[in-house]
Design a protein around this motif. Sequence first.
Motif, PDB file in Angstrom:
ATOM      1  N   PHE A  49      -9.029   0.647   2.582  1.00  8.29           N
ATOM      2  CA  PHE A  49      -8.733   1.420   3.783  1.00  8.29           C
ATOM      3  C   PHE A  49      -7.228   1.591   3.972  1.00  8.29           C
ATOM      4  O   PHE A  49      -6.775   2.645   4.454  1.00  8.29           O
ATOM      5  CB  PHE A  49      -9.350   0.740   5.005  1.00  8.29           C
ATOM      6  N   GLY A  50      -6.436   0.595   3.595  1.00  7.37           N
ATOM      7  CA  GLY A  50      -4.987   0.729   3.718  1.00  7.37           C
ATOM      8  C   GLY A  50      -4.443   1.852   2.845  1.00  7.37           C
ATOM      9  O   GLY A  50      -3.633   2.674   3.290  1.00  7.37           O
ATOM     10  N   ILE A  51      -4.887   1.905   1.588  1.00  7.15           N
ATOM     11  CA  ILE A  51      -4.427   2.964   0.689  1.00  7.15           C
ATOM     12  C   ILE A  51      -4.967   4.314   1.129  1.00  7.15           C
ATOM     13  O   ILE A  51      -4.263   5.341   1.052  1.00  7.15           O
ATOM     14  CB  ILE A  51      -4.840   2.628  -0.752  1.00  7.15           C
ATOM     15  N   ALA A  52      -6.220   4.362   1.594  1.00  3.66           N
ATOM     16  CA  ALA A  52      -6.801   5.636   2.034  1.00  3.66           C
ATOM     17  C   ALA A  52      -6.045   6.205   3.233  1.00  3.66           C
ATOM     18  O   ALA A  52      -5.786   7.419   3.298  1.00  3.66           O
ATOM     19  CB  ALA A  52      -8.276   5.443   2.377  1.00  3.66           C
TER      20      ALA A  52
ATOM     21  N   ALA B 114       0.826  -1.209   0.000  1.00  5.76           N
ATOM     22  CA  ALA B 114       0.000   0.000   0.000  1.00  5.76           C
ATOM     23  C   ALA B 114       0.860   1.260   0.000  1.00  5.76           C
ATOM     24  O   ALA B 114       0.546   2.234  -0.711  1.00  5.76           O
ATOM     25  CB  ALA B 114      -0.927  -0.010   1.215  1.00  5.76           C
ATOM     26  N   ALA B 115       1.952   1.250   0.761  1.00  2.00           N
ATOM     27  CA  ALA B 115       2.819   2.427   0.807  1.00  2.00           C
ATOM     28  C   ALA B 115       3.464   2.688  -0.551  1.00  2.00           C
ATOM     29  O   ALA B 115       3.498   3.835  -1.034  1.00  2.00           O
ATOM     30  CB  ALA B 115       3.886   2.237   1.886  1.00  2.00           C
ATOM     31  N   PHE B 116       3.970   1.648  -1.188  1.00  2.00           N
ATOM     32  CA  PHE B 116       4.642   1.824  -2.480  1.00  2.00           C
ATOM     33  C   PHE B 116       3.654   2.275  -3.550  1.00  2.00           C
ATOM     34  O   PHE B 116       3.931   3.216  -4.309  1.00  2.00           O
ATOM     35  CB  PHE B 116       5.304   0.518  -2.898  1.00  2.00           C
ATOM     36  N   ALA B 117       2.488   1.615  -3.651  1.00  2.00           N
ATOM     37  CA  ALA B 117       1.515   1.964  -4.691  1.00  2.00           C
ATOM     38  C   ALA B 117       0.944   3.364  -4.470  1.00  2.00           C
ATOM     39  O   ALA B 117       0.739   4.118  -5.434  1.00  2.00           O
ATOM     40  CB  ALA B 117       0.387   0.928  -4.709  1.00  2.00           C
ATOM     41  N   THR B 118       0.693   3.732  -3.230  1.00  2.00           N
ATOM     42  CA  THR B 118       0.141   5.063  -2.947  1.00  2.00           C
ATOM     43  C   THR B 118       1.147   6.153  -3.263  1.00  2.00           C
ATOM     44  O   THR B 118       0.805   7.192  -3.858  1.00  2.00           O
ATOM     45  CB  THR B 118      -0.283   5.142  -1.479  1.00  2.00           C
ATOM     46  N   LEU B 119       2.395   5.940  -2.890  1.00  2.00           N
ATOM     47  CA  LEU B 119       3.420   6.938  -3.181  1.00  2.00           C
ATOM     48  C   LEU B 119       3.628   7.103  -4.688  1.00  2.00           C
ATOM     49  O   LEU B 119       3.787   8.223  -5.193  1.00  2.00           O
ATOM     50  CB  LEU B 119       4.727   6.527  -2.506  1.00  2.00           C
ATOM     51  N   TRP B 120       3.597   6.006  -5.410  1.00  2.00           N
ATOM     52  CA  TRP B 120       3.761   6.076  -6.865  1.00  2.00           C
ATOM     53  C   TRP B 120       2.590   6.807  -7.516  1.00  2.00           C
ATOM     54  O   TRP B 120       2.785   7.616  -8.446  1.00  2.00           O
ATOM     55  CB  TRP B 120       3.898   4.670  -7.431  1.00  2.00           C
TER      56      TRP B 120
END
Length: 475
Positions: A197-200, A98-104
Motif C-alpha cells: 500500500f505504501g508503494i501504491a 517507498a518514495a525512493f524505490a517507487t521513483l527509481w
Amino acid sequence: MPTPTDRPDDLDDPFAVAEAAQVSARKTVPVDRATEAVDRPTEAVDRPTEAVDRPTEAVGQKTVLVDDKALGERPTVKVPGQRRPPKPPRRAPLPVAAAFATLWAAVLCYLPVAAVIGLARTLEGQGGLGGAAHAGLAGWLLGHGVPIGTSIGPLGLPPLLLTFLIIWRLNRAGLHVTRAIGARRSGRMGHALLVGFGIALMYSLLGSVAALAVDGKGTEVIPARAAINFFVLGLIGALAGSLRGTDALSALARRTPAPLRAGLRTGVMAALFVLAAGAAVTGLSVAIGGGQAADTISAYRTGVAGQAGITLLSLAYGGNAAVWAAAYLLGPGFALGTGSAIRLTEVTAGPLPTLPLLAGLPDGPIGAAGAVLLTVPVLVGMASGWLLVLRINREGDRADPPWSLVVGGGLLAGPAAGLVLGVLCRASGGPLGDGRLATIGPDPWQVGLIATAVIGVSAAIGAAAARTFGPRPKA
C-alpha cells in the motif's frame, strides 16, 4: 582502729576520715588460680632447619642493557583484537524507502519510452527534447492503461510489453523496500500489505503529477483516472514483491487447502502455456508474412530512425498480439474494429493501420488446420494436469495421491486459468480513436468462460491419466 598515722594530712572532713578508717580495716585474701600447661607438638620443636638453594643460573644471569635500537629491531607480533558484536542493521523509514524505490522504478520504465520517441522525433526534425519528453510521458501513461484524448478520439490501447516491464519494476521495488525496513523473511502478512500500500500510494501520486504535466491541448488526460490506474498497478506489482520478500506467500500457501493450492498453481501454469502457444503462433505468422511486413516498414518515408521507431512500436504491442493469438486458439478470437471478427472459422476485417505486426493476420478461415489448432489448448490443459500429479508425487510421501486432490486440483485449474486469461484480454484491448477502430481486442468474458471449461476438463483428464498410468516415485 586506724592509727593517727593513717589519717590523711590536711583533712578536716569527718566523713572522709571515717571512710579512710574503714578501708584500712579490710583484710587481704589470697586467690589460688590453676594454670594449664600448653602442649607444643614435638615435631614442630624437633623440625630441622633447611637451607633454601638459590638457583645458580639466576645468580650468574647477566644484565642486558636494551636500548631503543635493539627494541626497534625486535619482531612485532600483532595480537588480534577482541571481536566486537555485530551492530544491528539500520532500518530505513517506510515512507523514505517507498518514495525512493517507487521513483527509481518509474524512472527506469519511463526512460526507454522517452528514448525511443525522442530518437525518432529528434532525428526526423519533428521536435526538440521538450516535445520528446512530453510524448514519452504520454506513452508512459498509455502503458498504464490511461486513455489519452486526441483530435481523432481517445487512444486507450496499452502496449502490454511496457505494462509487463512496469509491473516487474514495481515487483523489484516491493522487494527492495521489504529489505530496507528489515521485514525480509519475517513471514508477516501485515508487513507485506504495508509495503504494497505504501508503494501504491506513492505511485498513484506520481501518476497524478504525470497526468497534470501531459494534460493540455491535443493530449487530454484525466488525473483521477491516472491516479486509479497507477494505484492498481502499483499495488499488484509491489504486493507481489513484498509477499515474496517477507515469505508471507509461503505462509499463506501452507494454510491454503491442498486442492485449492494445486488448482491455482496448475491454472496459472496452463494460462502461461496458452500464452506461450499464442506467442509462437504470432511469431510464425509474422515470419511467414515477412515480405509484407518489410513492405509495410519501407512504406514509411521517415528514414532509418522512423523505421526503427515503427519496429519498436510493433515489438511493444507484441504482448497484445500474443494474448489475441491465445484467444484465437481458444475459439472466440478478437476484433480489429467495429463489426470485425478474427477467428478460426471467420475472418472479417476492414481497413487496418499499416503496422508490420498486422502482416501475420490470417487471410481467411482455416479449414482442417483449424481443428488442429483447436486441440492446442486441450493438450496444454492435459500437460498441466500431468505435471500436477508429478509435482504432488515429488512433494508427497505416498506413491498414489488421493483422487480428491488429483481431480479437484485439475478442475480448479480451469477457473484460475480463465481468470488470468480474461484479465489479460481485458488489459490488451482498447480504442484507437472514435472511428471504426474504437473496438480492438478479444472479449474477456467469452475467453474466460471457454478457457475455464477447456482447461478445467482437460487438466482433470490429464491428472487422472498421470495418476493411473504415470511413473511412480521412488521410495
